[in-house]
Motif scaffolding. Structure first.
Motif, mmCIF file in Angstrom:
data_model
loop_
_atom_site.group_PDB
_atom_site.id
_atom_site.type_symbol
_atom_site.label_atom_id
_atom_site.label_comp_id
_atom_site.label_asym_id
_atom_site.label_seq_id
_atom_site.Cartn_x
_atom_site.Cartn_y
_atom_site.Cartn_z
ATOM 1 N N PHE A 118 48.492 72.159 11.638
ATOM 2 C CA PHE A 118 47.317 72.863 11.413
ATOM 3 C C PHE A 118 48.140 73.783 8.986
ATOM 4 O O PHE A 118 47.616 73.298 8.613
ATOM 5 C CB PHE A 118 47.369 74.295 11.653
ATOM 6 C CG PHE A 118 46.494 75.590 10.669
ATOM 7 C CD1 PHE A 118 44.989 75.152 10.328
ATOM 8 C CD2 PHE A 118 46.916 76.380 10.393
ATOM 9 C CE1 PHE A 118 44.692 76.261 9.379
ATOM 10 C CE2 PHE A 118 46.611 77.613 9.393
ATOM 11 C CZ PHE A 118 45.663 77.463 8.974
ATOM 12 N N LEU A 119 49.687 74.082 10.186
ATOM 13 C CA LEU A 119 50.630 73.784 8.539
ATOM 14 C C LEU A 119 50.622 72.947 7.696
ATOM 15 O O LEU A 119 50.464 73.276 6.927
ATOM 16 C CB LEU A 119 51.738 74.968 8.963
ATOM 17 C CG LEU A 119 51.364 76.236 9.350
ATOM 18 C CD1 LEU A 119 53.028 77.413 9.993
ATOM 19 C CD2 LEU A 119 51.058 76.942 8.727
ATOM 20 N N ALA A 120 51.021 71.520 8.468
ATOM 21 C CA ALA A 120 51.341 70.525 8.119
ATOM 22 C C ALA A 120 50.603 70.100 7.679
ATOM 23 O O ALA A 120 50.676 68.942 6.486
ATOM 24 C CB ALA A 120 52.159 69.486 8.980
ATOM 25 N N GLU A 164 49.055 73.171 17.891
ATOM 26 C CA GLU A 164 47.860 73.355 17.291
ATOM 27 C C GLU A 164 48.420 73.755 15.856
ATOM 28 O O GLU A 164 47.811 73.417 14.331
ATOM 29 C CB GLU A 164 46.882 73.510 17.312
ATOM 30 C CG GLU A 164 46.614 73.093 18.755
ATOM 31 C CD GLU A 164 45.238 73.669 19.355
ATOM 32 O OE1 GLU A 164 44.987 73.064 20.391
ATOM 33 O OE2 GLU A 164 44.612 75.237 19.388
ATOM 34 N N MET A 165 49.150 74.798 16.310
ATOM 35 C CA MET A 165 49.745 75.456 14.345
ATOM 36 C C MET A 165 50.300 75.171 13.362
ATOM 37 O O MET A 165 50.509 74.978 11.898
ATOM 38 C CB MET A 165 50.456 76.774 14.835
ATOM 39 C CG MET A 165 50.257 78.524 15.082
ATOM 40 S SD MET A 165 48.928 78.851 13.677
ATOM 41 C CE MET A 165 50.214 79.501 13.087
ATOM 42 N N ARG A 166 51.566 74.567 14.030
ATOM 43 C CA ARG A 166 52.144 73.525 13.603
ATOM 44 C C ARG A 166 51.672 72.104 12.668
ATOM 45 O O ARG A 166 51.842 71.979 11.341
ATOM 46 C CB ARG A 166 53.161 72.720 14.098
ATOM 47 C CG ARG A 166 53.872 73.911 14.613
ATOM 48 C CD ARG A 166 54.450 72.681 15.810
ATOM 49 N NE ARG A 166 55.680 71.695 16.000
ATOM 50 C CZ ARG A 166 57.355 72.210 15.406
ATOM 51 N NH1 ARG A 166 58.111 73.267 16.061
ATOM 52 N NH2 ARG A 166 58.129 71.191 15.419
ATOM 53 N N SER A 177 48.212 71.285 5.813
ATOM 54 C CA SER A 177 47.232 72.025 4.914
ATOM 55 C C SER A 177 46.423 71.835 4.215
ATOM 56 O O SER A 177 47.678 71.012 2.764
ATOM 57 C CB SER A 177 47.180 73.509 5.054
ATOM 58 O OG SER A 177 48.932 73.295 4.477
ATOM 59 N N THR A 178 44.925 70.983 3.374
ATOM 60 C CA THR A 178 46.139 71.183 2.511
ATOM 61 C C THR A 178 46.260 71.531 0.769
ATOM 62 O O THR A 178 46.708 72.153 0.898
ATOM 63 C CB THR A 178 43.816 70.854 1.391
ATOM 64 O OG1 THR A 178 43.266 71.784 2.428
ATOM 65 C CG2 THR A 178 43.753 69.506 1.367
#
Lengths: 206, 79
Positions: free
Chosen positions: B55-57, B51-53, B59-60
């Motif tokens: 989220f980072l990938a 989920e973190m990955r 992210s606007t």
């Protein structure tokens, strides 16, 4: 297409290395370049982009194909940034992280349970961060951890490429990515508490 | 000698992102997978790492303000 461009392309076999061609290529990349710069520096993102554009223009002949322009420009921007960092300070901020290796955001969220009625606690936490929140967290991290994190996980650079760009051994970059991830998680937790992301107030205010 | 493949949670968690990147040795991959086969908490850590990955990938991108865009466009035109 202008007649000159057609001639230049047929002569070079690939593309038209003129100023106009450069301008056309980079104008489309400005938003992505600026976005990367904003994630790398707290202040001076625009200056960083300008310096990168200047160097890119000087080295335009080294761009092999137009389709690679985006990555080529980002690489130049990272190089410029790295050189600026080197001028600013010779010491590498590789500070000891104390109990950092033991920190787990996943477990912290389970233990602290900030959204007790949620079935998707971890996703809820992440979704509380908008792009400005994330930038603020990233900017708080030391450069040597932030740069590999941004390049690897936000801009999709390969770790080997990052090692080459940062002029560091691959093992060093992998170690910094590892620490960087832990730092990022801990900083996200701290920031979420400070900025009130763990309460519903903020969502209701908006 | 299956015992030699047992690793503690700390070790498994340390390797999760590299595991997701396929950036660990086959031997270590086996160890991580074996650990995940019986450790529910580390499976949770793995899900969160994914989920973190994401989220980072996703992210606007940082928005470029119109006046900055204009200034940079002028800069490019004057090169």
């Amino acid at each position: 297409m202008h007649a000159e461009s057609v001639i230049a392309m047929s002569e070079a076999g690939v593309r038209d290395p003129t100023k106009e061609a450069f301008q056309e290529l980079v104008l489309a990349e400005l938003p992505a370049l600026y976005s990367l710069a904003r994630r790398l520096v707290r202040d001076g993102a625009e200056d960083l982009v300008q310096e990168a554009l200047l160097q890119a223009f000087r080295g335009f002949a080294t761009l092999k194909e137009d389709a690679a322009a985006g990555r080529w420009l980002k690489t130049i921007l990272v190089n410029v940034f790295r050189d600026q960092l080197r001028k600013r300070s010779r010491t590498v901020d590789e500070r000891p992280m104390g109990d950092l290796d033991d920190f787990s955001l996943y477990r912290t969220l389970v233990d602290e349970d900030p959204f007790p009625y949620s079935d998707t606690l971890h996703l809820d936490f992440l979704q509380g961060f908008d792009s400005e929140d994330l930038r603020e967290v990233l900017i708080r991290l030391p450069d040597i951890y932030r740069i590999p994190l941004v390049l690897r996980y936000m801009d999709g650079f390969a770790t080997k490429e990052i090692a080459r760009l940062m002029d560091a051994p691959l093992g060093t970059i992998l170690a910094r990515l590892h620490r960087g991830r832990r730092l990022l998680e801990r900083e996200m937790w701290t920031y979420a508490q400070e900025a009130g992301l763990l309460t519903k107030e903020r969502a209701e205010d908006e | 000698m299956s015992d030699t493949k047992a690793i503690p949670c700390s070790e498994a968690v340390r390797q999760l992102w590299d595991y997701l990147d396929h950036a660990i040795q086959p031997e270590d991959q086996e160890k991580v997978e074996k650990h995940l086969s019986f450790c529910r908490r580390c499976c949770g850590e793995l899900e969160f790492a994914k989920e973190m990955r994401a989220f980072l990938a996703t992210s606007t991108a940082e928005e470029i303000p119109p006046y900055v865009k204009e200034r940079l466009e002028r800069f490019v035109e004057r090169l």
